[in-house]
Scaffold this motif. Structure first.
Motif, mmCIF file in Angstrom:
data_model
loop_
_atom_site.group_PDB
_atom_site.id
_atom_site.type_symbol
_atom_site.label_atom_id
_atom_site.label_comp_id
_atom_site.label_asym_id
_atom_site.label_seq_id
_atom_site.Cartn_x
_atom_site.Cartn_y
_atom_site.Cartn_z
ATOM 1 N N LEU A 20 0.826 -1.199 0.000
ATOM 2 C CA LEU A 20 0.000 0.000 0.000
ATOM 3 C C LEU A 20 0.869 1.261 0.000
ATOM 4 O O LEU A 20 0.628 2.191 -0.774
ATOM 5 C CB LEU A 20 -0.927 -0.002 1.215
ATOM 6 N N ARG A 21 1.889 1.283 0.844
ATOM 7 C CA ARG A 21 2.791 2.440 0.897
ATOM 8 C C ARG A 21 3.523 2.625 -0.428
ATOM 9 O O ARG A 21 3.665 3.743 -0.921
ATOM 10 C CB ARG A 21 3.792 2.296 2.044
ATOM 11 N N LYS A 22 3.975 1.522 -1.022
ATOM 12 C CA LYS A 22 4.704 1.600 -2.290
ATOM 13 C C LYS A 22 3.818 2.113 -3.426
ATOM 14 O O LYS A 22 4.248 2.930 -4.239
ATOM 15 C CB LYS A 22 5.280 0.232 -2.670
ATOM 16 N N VAL A 23 2.583 1.626 -3.486
ATOM 17 C CA VAL A 23 1.653 2.075 -4.527
ATOM 18 C C VAL A 23 1.399 3.572 -4.373
ATOM 19 O O VAL A 23 1.455 4.329 -5.341
ATOM 20 C CB VAL A 23 0.333 1.270 -4.488
ATOM 21 N N ALA A 24 1.124 4.013 -3.151
ATOM 22 C CA ALA A 24 0.858 5.438 -2.909
ATOM 23 C C ALA A 24 2.060 6.294 -3.285
ATOM 24 O O ALA A 24 1.906 7.334 -3.936
ATOM 25 C CB ALA A 24 0.474 5.656 -1.451
ATOM 26 N N LYS A 25 3.256 5.867 -2.891
ATOM 27 C CA LYS A 25 4.468 6.635 -3.219
ATOM 28 C C LYS A 25 4.671 6.731 -4.725
ATOM 29 O O LYS A 25 5.074 7.768 -5.240
ATOM 30 C CB LYS A 25 5.703 6.004 -2.568
ATOM 31 N N GLU A 26 4.399 5.660 -5.433
ATOM 32 C CA GLU A 26 4.560 5.675 -6.890
ATOM 33 C C GLU A 26 3.529 6.604 -7.527
ATOM 34 O O GLU A 26 3.855 7.381 -8.427
ATOM 35 C CB GLU A 26 4.450 4.268 -7.460
ATOM 36 N N CYS A 27 2.301 6.563 -7.057
ATOM 37 C CA CYS A 27 1.255 7.424 -7.621
ATOM 38 C C CYS A 27 1.545 8.903 -7.379
ATOM 39 O O CYS A 27 1.246 9.741 -8.229
ATOM 40 C CB CYS A 27 -0.104 7.049 -7.041
ATOM 41 N N VAL A 28 2.118 9.231 -6.219
ATOM 42 C CA VAL A 28 2.472 10.620 -5.917
ATOM 43 C C VAL A 28 3.449 11.165 -6.962
ATOM 44 O O VAL A 28 3.416 12.352 -7.283
ATOM 45 C CB VAL A 28 3.063 10.725 -4.490
ATOM 46 N N ASN A 29 4.283 10.301 -7.520
ATOM 47 C CA ASN A 29 5.249 10.736 -8.535
ATOM 48 C C ASN A 29 4.587 11.112 -9.853
ATOM 49 O O ASN A 29 5.213 11.757 -10.694
ATOM 50 C CB ASN A 29 6.280 9.639 -8.801
ATOM 51 N N TYR A 30 3.341 10.709 -10.054
ATOM 52 C CA TYR A 30 2.677 10.910 -11.339
ATOM 53 C C TYR A 30 1.442 11.802 -11.276
ATOM 54 O O TYR A 30 0.946 12.227 -12.319
ATOM 55 C CB TYR A 30 2.278 9.556 -11.936
ATOM 56 N N GLY A 31 0.915 12.054 -10.086
ATOM 57 C CA GLY A 31 -0.305 12.835 -10.032
ATOM 58 C C GLY A 31 -0.617 13.386 -8.662
ATOM 59 O O GLY A 31 0.210 13.352 -7.751
ATOM 60 N N GLN A 32 -1.834 13.859 -8.528
ATOM 61 C CA GLN A 32 -2.318 14.501 -7.319
ATOM 62 C C GLN A 32 -3.303 13.575 -6.610
ATOM 63 O O GLN A 32 -4.255 13.107 -7.225
ATOM 64 C CB GLN A 32 -3.028 15.806 -7.713
ATOM 65 N N ARG A 33 -3.067 13.342 -5.311
ATOM 66 C CA ARG A 33 -4.011 12.540 -4.525
ATOM 67 C C ARG A 33 -5.269 13.369 -4.311
ATOM 68 O O ARG A 33 -5.194 14.506 -3.861
ATOM 69 C CB ARG A 33 -3.411 12.164 -3.175
ATOM 70 N N VAL A 34 -6.426 12.796 -4.655
ATOM 71 C CA VAL A 34 -7.692 13.493 -4.453
ATOM 72 C C VAL A 34 -8.547 12.811 -3.394
ATOM 73 O O VAL A 34 -9.466 13.429 -2.851
ATOM 74 C CB VAL A 34 -8.480 13.672 -5.772
ATOM 75 N N GLN A 35 -8.294 11.551 -3.112
ATOM 76 C CA GLN A 35 -8.889 10.820 -2.002
ATOM 77 C C GLN A 35 -7.859 9.790 -1.569
ATOM 78 O O GLN A 35 -6.823 9.642 -2.208
ATOM 79 C CB GLN A 35 -10.209 10.167 -2.402
#
Length: 96
Positions: A20-35
């Motif tokens: 879960l932490r790895k997925v979130a960290k990777e997504c932060v590199n590509y976009g904006q967390r909205v939820q």
């Protein structure tokens, strides 16, 4: 194009929490967390493939799920926001 990335990672064990932490960290590199498990990403076709490959290498497809929603380049009319967190201009400046 605007791509909405959503995921649900099983956190029943320590391995799941780590994924879960790895997925979130990777997504932060590509976009904006909205939820919590939702990211809005402005990506081109090659970036989509790279992100998808990275996330698929992290998740466990037997326990977790990953979804990509392709909203395209004319996404401004497709997104409505209501509630406490203010919306943002996806292609605007995020930091000053």
């Amino acid at each position: 194009m605007l791509v909405l990335v959503t995921y649900d990672v099983s956190t029943q064990d320590e391995g799941g929490k780590k994924r879960l932490r790895k997925v979130a960290k990777e997504c932060v590199n590509y976009g904006q967390r909205v939820q919590n498990s939702v990211f809005e990403c402005i990506l081109d076709a090659s970036q989509v493939l790279i992100l998808k490959d990275k996330l698929l290498s992290i998740i466990d497809t037997e326990q977790d799920s990953l979804r990509f929603y392709y909203l395209g380049n004319n996404y401004t009319n497709k997104v409505e926001h209501f509630g406490v967190k203010e919306g943002y201009e996806a292609e605007g400046v995020l930091m000053v």
